[in-house]
Design a protein around this motif. Structure first.
Motif, PDB file in Angstrom:
ATOM      1  N   TRP A 177       0.803  -1.210   0.000  1.00  0.00           N
ATOM      2  CA  TRP A 177       0.000   0.000   0.000  1.00  0.00           C
ATOM      3  C   TRP A 177       0.846   1.274   0.000  1.00  0.00           C
ATOM      4  CZ3 TRP A 177      -2.701  -3.274   4.005  1.00  0.00           C
ATOM      5  CH2 TRP A 177      -3.786  -3.936   3.448  1.00  0.00           C
ATOM      6  N   ILE A 200       0.461   6.604  -0.942  1.00  0.00           N
ATOM      7  CA  ILE A 200      -0.328   5.717  -0.075  1.00  0.00           C
ATOM      8  C   ILE A 200      -1.566   5.307  -0.863  1.00  0.00           C
ATOM      9  CG2 ILE A 200      -1.446   5.436   2.162  1.00  0.00           C
ATOM     10  CD1 ILE A 200       0.200   7.777   3.194  1.00  0.00           C
ATOM     11  N   PHE A 203      -5.438   2.700   3.214  1.00  0.00           N
ATOM     12  CA  PHE A 203      -5.046   2.656   4.616  1.00  0.00           C
ATOM     13  C   PHE A 203      -5.415   1.302   5.225  1.00  0.00           C
ATOM     14  CE2 PHE A 203      -5.036   7.216   3.883  1.00  0.00           C
ATOM     15  CZ  PHE A 203      -3.831   7.554   4.472  1.00  0.00           C
ATOM     16  N   VAL A 207      -0.328   0.498   7.873  1.00  0.00           N
ATOM     17  CA  VAL A 207       0.156   1.500   6.929  1.00  0.00           C
ATOM     18  C   VAL A 207       0.842   2.660   7.640  1.00  0.00           C
ATOM     19  CG1 VAL A 207      -0.649   3.350   5.392  1.00  0.00           C
ATOM     20  CG2 VAL A 207      -1.322   0.984   4.962  1.00  0.00           C
ATOM     21  N   GLY A 208       0.318   3.081   8.788  1.00  0.00           N
ATOM     22  CA  GLY A 208       0.917   4.195   9.519  1.00  0.00           C
ATOM     23  C   GLY A 208       2.374   3.938   9.859  1.00  0.00           C
ATOM     24  N   ASN A 237      -6.808   7.030  -3.541  1.00  0.00           N
ATOM     25  CA  ASN A 237      -6.835   6.320  -2.264  1.00  0.00           C
ATOM     26  C   ASN A 237      -8.271   6.294  -1.745  1.00  0.00           C
ATOM     27  OD1 ASN A 237      -6.782   5.765   0.590  1.00  0.00           O
ATOM     28  ND2 ASN A 237      -4.619   6.251   0.623  1.00  0.00           N
ATOM     29  N   GLU A 244      -5.150   4.374  11.023  1.00  0.00           N
ATOM     30  CA  GLU A 244      -3.886   4.369  10.288  1.00  0.00           C
ATOM     31  C   GLU A 244      -3.614   5.744   9.673  1.00  0.00           C
ATOM     32  OE1 GLU A 244      -1.766   2.010  10.429  1.00  0.00           O
ATOM     33  OE2 GLU A 244      -3.015   0.448  11.321  1.00  0.00           O
ATOM     34  N   ALA A 245      -4.653   6.379   9.160  1.00  0.00           N
ATOM     35  CA  ALA A 245      -4.489   7.727   8.604  1.00  0.00           C
ATOM     36  C   ALA A 245      -4.110   8.712   9.695  1.00  0.00           C
ATOM     37  CB  ALA A 245      -5.781   8.156   7.917  1.00  0.00           C
ATOM     38  N   ALA A 296     -10.754   7.864   4.825  1.00  0.00           N
ATOM     39  CA  ALA A 296      -9.593   8.089   5.687  1.00  0.00           C
ATOM     40  C   ALA A 296      -8.569   9.004   5.036  1.00  0.00           C
ATOM     41  CB  ALA A 296      -8.945   6.746   6.041  1.00  0.00           C
ATOM     42  N   SER A 297      -8.435   8.951   3.711  1.00  0.00           N
ATOM     43  CA  SER A 297      -7.483   9.838   3.042  1.00  0.00           C
ATOM     44  C   SER A 297      -7.928  11.292   3.153  1.00  0.00           C
ATOM     45  CB  SER A 297      -7.294   9.431   1.578  1.00  0.00           C
ATOM     46  OG  SER A 297      -8.478   9.581   0.843  1.00  0.00           O
ATOM     47  N   LEU A 300      -7.025  12.557   6.636  1.00  0.00           N
ATOM     48  CA  LEU A 300      -5.610  12.900   6.735  1.00  0.00           C
ATOM     49  C   LEU A 300      -5.360  14.292   6.165  1.00  0.00           C
ATOM     50  CD1 LEU A 300      -2.605  12.445   7.164  1.00  0.00           C
ATOM     51  CD2 LEU A 300      -2.564  11.077   5.066  1.00  0.00           C
TER      52      LEU A 300
END
Length: 384
Positions: A177, A200, A203, A207-208, A237, A244-245, A296-297, A300
């Motif tokens: 990812w 990315i 997520f 991933v974080g 994404n 994770e984000a 989630a993207s 972020l």
């Protein structure tokens, strides 16, 4: 026909002049009449399950009700095989009109190999029209299975003229990812500086930490001069695990709110805050996004922008920001219900709105996206 019309018309009562609204008591009265007086015996359990399923499905594409047997069948259906697609079920008000849109395609997946792209619409999965599916989870289940199985879909391509049938072979889910590379740039101090470009794709779990390790590796490779900037590419994404984000956001924000959720009536249900330890507060930061950057993207990007830590470049993002709660019921059935929406640190709505970038790019902008992103921090790719 005349007799049917006459009988039907005779038994339609006059409108209630009191204007009493249809409420729970009226609903239960009608339900009891169906159970007790319909000409044939009615399976009460099946009727209630069917009714609740359609009630919940009419709310949005993410809420759904599964009976105990459906829950068991779903567990047996979902294995390690995937077509590499992220999809979004669009539901019109009232739940009548449903369309299934591709919002993400993972690289090296079967879907990518046959040229599927975000914006394509899936019309049919293994003979079942997607308009008949009651929830996104049903679509996701039909697009997964055992490794080696084949799923037949009918697709209306974003730029195609006619629907196309495609057979997708299910492969093991990719875990690639995150990718990263150094880009040589030049700016006010001349050329030779390095910028980290981190892509990315989704997520997924871990991933974080992967982003942390990849950035640390790129910093070491960049040498004594360090990094002149970081570009985080979130184009295409579709989201994934919100936590994770937030791990990525927390790498660059020392203090303040990263995201919040609001439930019914606008009541704040939860706020996530940044932690100062280990924060990079100095490296210039830019986010690349497009119309398919979702969930989630988007959180972020919102966390970084609202905290004054990054600029964003590209298109307005997708606009998906809801929270679902899963409730197991005593009989083994399960209700998944949207209970809240995400908001940015500055309390801007995301769901149904998306995030407008600081610099909007139009036309065929993708070949120049990196150049545009670097320009936001006063840099440009080094000339060859």
């Amino acid at each position: 026909m005349a007799i049917v019309t006459l009988v039907a018309g005779r038994w339609i009562p006059d409108a209630d002049a009191t204007g009493t609204r249809f409420d729970r008591d009226a609903f239960h009265q009608a339900l009891d009449a169906v159970l007790d007086r319909y000409v044939e015996p009615v399976d009460g359990e099946a009727l209630l399950e069917h009714g609740l399923k359609h009630i919940v499905a009419g709310l949005d594409g993410y809420s759904h009700f599964l009976t105990a047997s459906e829950r068991t069948a779903l567990r047996e259906r979902i294995h390690d095989g995937t077509a590499g697609l992220a999809v979004h079920m669009h539901v019109a008000p009232g739940g009548e009109d449903r369309t299934l849109e591709v919002v993400g395609v993972l690289p090296t997946s079967t879907a990518a190999a046959v040229g599927l792209v975000p914006g394509d619409h899936i019309l049919d999965i293994d003979g079942t029209p997607t308009g008949r599916l009651l929830s996104q989870v049903e679509a996701e289940a039909k697009l997964s299975g055992k490794v080696g199985e084949t799923v037949a879909i009918t697709v209306q391509r974003r730029h195609g003229s006619a629907p196309e049938r495609i057979d997708l072979s299910l492969h093991a889910a990719t875990r690639e990812w995150v990718t990263g590379e150094l880009v040589e740039v030049e700016g006010a101090k001349g050329r030779g500086a390095k910028v980290a470009l981190v892509r990315i794709r989704a997520f997924g779990h871990g991933v974080g930490e992967t982003v942390k390790k990849r950035l640390a590796q790129l910093r070491r490779t960049a040498g004594a001069g360090g990094l002149a900037g970081v570009v985080i590419d979130l184009c295409g994404n579709p989201g994934g695990e919100v936590d994770e984000a937030l791990v990525v956001a927390d790498m660059f924000v020392a203090d303040g709110i990263l995201t919040r959720t609001r439930g019914r009536g606008g009541r704040i249900l939860r706020e996530e805050r940044a932690h100062r330890a280990g924060t990079d507060q100095d490296t210039p930061l830019v986010v690349l996004q497009d119309r398919h950057s979702a969930s989630a993207s988007e959180l972020l990007t919102a966390a970084l922008r609202d905290n004054g830590r990054a600029k964003s470049v590209g298109e307005r993002s997708y606009g998906k920001g809801t929270v679902q709660e899963i409730m197991g019921l005593p009989d083994g059935s399960v209700l998944k219900l949207t209970i809240a929406r995400y908001f940015s640190p500055k309390d801007r709505a995301i769901d149904g709105v998306g995030i407008e970038p600081d610099r909007v790019l139009t036309g065929a902008w993708r070949p120049t996206a990196l150049r545009e992103a670097l320009a936001m921090i006063g840099l440009q790719p080094a000339s060859s």
